[in-house]
Design a protein around this motif. Sequence first.
Motif, PDB file in Angstrom:
ATOM      1  N   HIS A  33       0.835  -1.198   0.000  1.00  0.00           N
ATOM      2  CA  HIS A  33       0.000   0.000   0.000  1.00  0.00           C
ATOM      3  C   HIS A  33       0.870   1.248   0.000  1.00  0.00           C
ATOM      4  O   HIS A  33       1.896   1.295   0.680  1.00  0.00           O
ATOM      5  CB  HIS A  33      -0.904   0.033   1.237  1.00  0.00           C
ATOM      6  CG  HIS A  33      -1.886  -1.094   1.299  1.00  0.00           C
ATOM      7  ND1 HIS A  33      -2.844  -1.294   0.323  1.00  0.00           N
ATOM      8  CD2 HIS A  33      -2.063  -2.074   2.214  1.00  0.00           C
ATOM      9  CE1 HIS A  33      -3.568  -2.358   0.645  1.00  0.00           C
ATOM     10  NE2 HIS A  33      -3.112  -2.848   1.783  1.00  0.00           N
ATOM     11  N   ASN A  40      -0.191   2.672   7.232  1.00  0.00           N
ATOM     12  CA  ASN A  40      -0.876   1.390   7.159  1.00  0.00           C
ATOM     13  C   ASN A  40      -0.696   0.486   8.371  1.00  0.00           C
ATOM     14  O   ASN A  40      -1.558  -0.348   8.646  1.00  0.00           O
ATOM     15  CB  ASN A  40      -0.415   0.659   5.897  1.00  0.00           C
ATOM     16  CG  ASN A  40      -0.767   1.444   4.647  1.00  0.00           C
ATOM     17  OD1 ASN A  40      -1.922   1.617   4.323  1.00  0.00           O
ATOM     18  ND2 ASN A  40       0.249   1.963   3.958  1.00  0.00           N
ATOM     19  N   GLN A  87      -7.870   4.910   6.131  1.00  0.00           N
ATOM     20  CA  GLN A  87      -6.628   4.605   5.408  1.00  0.00           C
ATOM     21  C   GLN A  87      -6.859   4.584   3.908  1.00  0.00           C
ATOM     22  O   GLN A  87      -6.040   5.089   3.133  1.00  0.00           O
ATOM     23  CB  GLN A  87      -6.078   3.251   5.867  1.00  0.00           C
ATOM     24  CG  GLN A  87      -5.464   3.256   7.255  1.00  0.00           C
ATOM     25  CD  GLN A  87      -5.077   1.861   7.704  1.00  0.00           C
ATOM     26  OE1 GLN A  87      -5.742   0.881   7.363  1.00  0.00           O
ATOM     27  NE2 GLN A  87      -4.008   1.754   8.472  1.00  0.00           N
ATOM     28  N   ARG A  91      -4.888   6.830   1.243  1.00  0.00           N
ATOM     29  CA  ARG A  91      -4.103   6.238   0.153  1.00  0.00           C
ATOM     30  C   ARG A  91      -4.461   6.879  -1.175  1.00  0.00           C
ATOM     31  O   ARG A  91      -3.583   7.165  -2.008  1.00  0.00           O
ATOM     32  CB  ARG A  91      -4.347   4.727   0.079  1.00  0.00           C
ATOM     33  CG  ARG A  91      -3.701   3.928   1.206  1.00  0.00           C
ATOM     34  CD  ARG A  91      -4.110   2.474   1.116  1.00  0.00           C
ATOM     35  NE  ARG A  91      -3.873   1.761   2.355  1.00  0.00           N
ATOM     36  CZ  ARG A  91      -4.647   0.807   2.848  1.00  0.00           C
ATOM     37  NH1 ARG A  91      -5.743   0.441   2.174  1.00  0.00           N
ATOM     38  NH2 ARG A  91      -4.352   0.214   3.975  1.00  0.00           N
ATOM     39  N   GLN A  95      -1.789   8.894  -3.482  1.00  0.00           N
ATOM     40  CA  GLN A  95      -1.533   8.507  -4.873  1.00  0.00           C
ATOM     41  C   GLN A  95      -1.807   9.688  -5.803  1.00  0.00           C
ATOM     42  O   GLN A  95      -1.008   9.985  -6.698  1.00  0.00           O
ATOM     43  CB  GLN A  95      -2.392   7.310  -5.268  1.00  0.00           C
ATOM     44  CG  GLN A  95      -2.251   6.946  -6.744  1.00  0.00           C
ATOM     45  CD  GLN A  95      -2.527   5.488  -7.027  1.00  0.00           C
ATOM     46  OE1 GLN A  95      -2.471   4.647  -6.144  1.00  0.00           O
ATOM     47  NE2 GLN A  95      -2.817   5.183  -8.283  1.00  0.00           N
TER      48      GLN A  95
END
Length: 433
Positions: A33, A40, A87, A91, A95
């Motif tokens: 991840h 994480n 989370q 993420r 990204q």
Amino acid sequence: MKNIVIGSGPAGRLASLQLGKLDEEVILIEKNHIAGTCLNEGCMVICALTDITKFIDSNNRFNNHGFIKSQLDISYKKIVEKIIETQEKLRELNQMENELVGNTIIYGEASIEGDSVKVNNESYNYDNLLIATGARPFIPDVKGSEYGLTNKDILKIDDVPEKLNIIGGGIIACEIANIYSTLGSEVNVIARSKFLKEIGENAKKYVLKHILQDISIYEDTEVSEISKDRVITDKNEELEGTPFFATGRTPNSEIAEGFVELNQDKTIKVNEMMQTNRSNVYAAGDVTGGWQLTPVARMEGITAARNMAGYPNKVSYSCIPQTLSLNMEVSFVEDENSTCNDEDKSTIGIPGIAGPHSFWNILTGDTGYTEVEFDAKNNKINRINEISPSSPSDVAYLSYLMREGYNLDDYGDFLEVHPSTDSNYKIIKNMWL
């Protein structure tokens, strides 16, 4: 490909972001991840759970004062669900942040093959390579170690353990002890040497008396064997409870073995520019050892990125601020380069003061504690230990002034925000200057 970064934790993610902002071509490769251990499995998970325990602590305090009557029904399963949901959102943001500066992100397990990196059966040549593969929990060679939990398991367990044996005596052990003790576990901490060696003795005494008072501490104690529901020490004590390892970290450096030079502890050897023994190969973050802290990993990643892009710079590790995330934060910093002799040291320590998130602590006398050690000869700060709700930001800014070599007279014009629980300004301005 001009730049390839392996690992998207704090070091790799910030390095990629920096390279992208410098209009450099970047491929960022991540095995699992994005955002690595911090988001994480590490810091953010601890912060999320500590937010819950602070609420529980405040609720208990207000109930004891008698102006709120409430009974909490805590669902660990629901807490975990919401952490995972958060989370996933973070993420996506992490990204998007990298993609917005033109970086390509590839998910898969990378391997290094000379001047190229292979991932998902595709090979990519590089001009510069950054290895930022992080670290994982260190599991000591103890009989039954396979039964021990680590920080990687926090979001996998079904419920709060009735009894918990935490093996380790550092920051992670302390934070885990605070969380599960507040959530209802009966907690033992088994430290091979001393517990909380990172902070001053007076700060440690405060933590044990006012924050971790329901936890049993076993210092200078080795673990000889563990099972699923107990720990046996070298003193033949049998402690019931689920074992949990908080015994440090080991580098994920296998990808670099035989390719770049490693240190004796298997961390990747780098210079001040985060450069390995190969001039176009860099490493940053926990895989290089040293200060295994998210802000330091970010700093190292940015340093490496700038050098990869042709902007020479070096990393500096003086006066690194740290924090224990507990029901009341414990922050500390020390000037490791100080040449102050014992006879020139002067220390002032005072209880914390009332302010946001601390006013109601006055009634029970647990408002925190701040201690500042001065170099009287050179009129500078040597060390700070602060226990207060505002300590993370207080100590971070003061560590910068220490790092820049400010004289204590320069603090005379400092104007604090009010209300605040910062006792540093009170010590420095009113008791020292």
